[in-house]
Write a protein that holds these residues in place. Sequence first.
Motif, PDB file in Angstrom:
ATOM      1  N   ALA A  76       0.741  -1.220  -0.147  1.00 55.57           N
ATOM      2  CA  ALA A  76      -0.215  -0.118  -0.108  1.00 55.57           C
ATOM      3  C   ALA A  76       0.872   1.465  -0.120  1.00 55.57           C
ATOM      4  N   ARG A  77       1.855   1.100   0.975  1.00 57.19           N
ATOM      5  CA  ARG A  77       3.039   2.477   0.909  1.00 57.19           C
ATOM      6  C   ARG A  77       3.516   2.676  -0.288  1.00 57.19           C
ATOM      7  N   ARG A  78       3.825   1.703  -1.227  1.00 56.03           N
ATOM      8  CA  ARG A  78       4.364   1.810  -2.608  1.00 56.03           C
ATOM      9  C   ARG A  78       3.723   2.100  -3.459  1.00 56.03           C
ATOM     10  N   ALA A  79       2.146   1.664  -3.428  1.00 55.15           N
ATOM     11  CA  ALA A  79       1.202   2.143  -4.274  1.00 55.15           C
ATOM     12  C   ALA A  79       1.189   3.746  -4.341  1.00 55.15           C
ATOM     13  N   LEU A  80       1.104   4.203  -2.928  1.00 58.54           N
ATOM     14  CA  LEU A  80       0.793   5.561  -2.728  1.00 58.54           C
ATOM     15  C   LEU A  80       2.178   6.506  -3.123  1.00 58.54           C
ATOM     16  N   ARG A  81       3.433   5.888  -2.912  1.00 60.30           N
ATOM     17  CA  ARG A  81       4.507   6.691  -3.329  1.00 60.30           C
ATOM     18  C   ARG A  81       4.487   6.699  -4.757  1.00 60.30           C
ATOM     19  N   ALA A 120       2.021   6.427  -6.946  1.00 57.90           N
ATOM     20  CA  ALA A 120       0.766   7.309  -7.485  1.00 57.90           C
ATOM     21  C   ALA A 120       1.362   8.778  -7.355  1.00 57.90           C
ATOM     22  N   LYS A 121       1.933   9.256  -6.287  1.00 54.70           N
ATOM     23  CA  LYS A 121       2.507  10.514  -5.678  1.00 54.70           C
ATOM     24  C   LYS A 121       3.453  10.939  -6.940  1.00 54.70           C
ATOM     25  N   MET A 122       4.260  10.165  -7.147  1.00 53.16           N
ATOM     26  CA  MET A 122       5.295  10.343  -8.066  1.00 53.16           C
ATOM     27  C   MET A 122       4.627  10.541  -9.602  1.00 53.16           C
ATOM     28  N   GLY A 123       3.623   9.960  -9.813  1.00 53.94           N
ATOM     29  CA  GLY A 123       2.956   9.944 -11.133  1.00 53.94           C
ATOM     30  C   GLY A 123       2.414  11.297 -11.141  1.00 53.94           C
ATOM     31  N   ASP A 124       1.634  11.729  -9.918  1.00 53.62           N
ATOM     32  CA  ASP A 124       1.134  13.181 -10.083  1.00 53.62           C
ATOM     33  C   ASP A 124       1.898  14.155 -10.084  1.00 53.62           C
ATOM     34  N   GLU A 125       3.258  13.993  -9.539  1.00 52.52           N
ATOM     35  CA  GLU A 125       4.355  14.865  -9.608  1.00 52.52           C
ATOM     36  C   GLU A 125       4.703  15.119 -11.241  1.00 52.52           C
ATOM     37  N   LYS A 126       4.845  14.162 -11.861  1.00 54.16           N
ATOM     38  CA  LYS A 126       5.238  14.030 -13.212  1.00 54.16           C
ATOM     39  C   LYS A 126       4.286  14.642 -14.147  1.00 54.16           C
ATOM     40  N   GLU A 127       3.074  14.513 -13.970  1.00 52.77           N
ATOM     41  CA  GLU A 127       1.886  15.048 -14.826  1.00 52.77           C
ATOM     42  C   GLU A 127       1.982  16.522 -14.460  1.00 52.77           C
TER      43      GLU A 127
END
Length: 57
Positions: A41-46, A48-55
């Motif tokens: 779950a932590r890895r998925a959140l991390r 997802a957070k990285m994907g949001d920053e790239k977008e």
Amino acid sequence: MPAFTFEKISPPARRAPAATIPKKPRGLISQMIDRLAARRARRALRSAKMGDEKEAK
């Protein structure tokens, strides 16, 4: 004289609350699965957070 007589039945006496049943310690396998799920779950959140920053760039 009537053949049957009816008596008023009183409600049952209130009992004390049932004693709580102590929880059994969780098994080793259950603990391992919980740890794996938490890491995933932590890895998925991390990620997802990285994907949001790239977008956002």
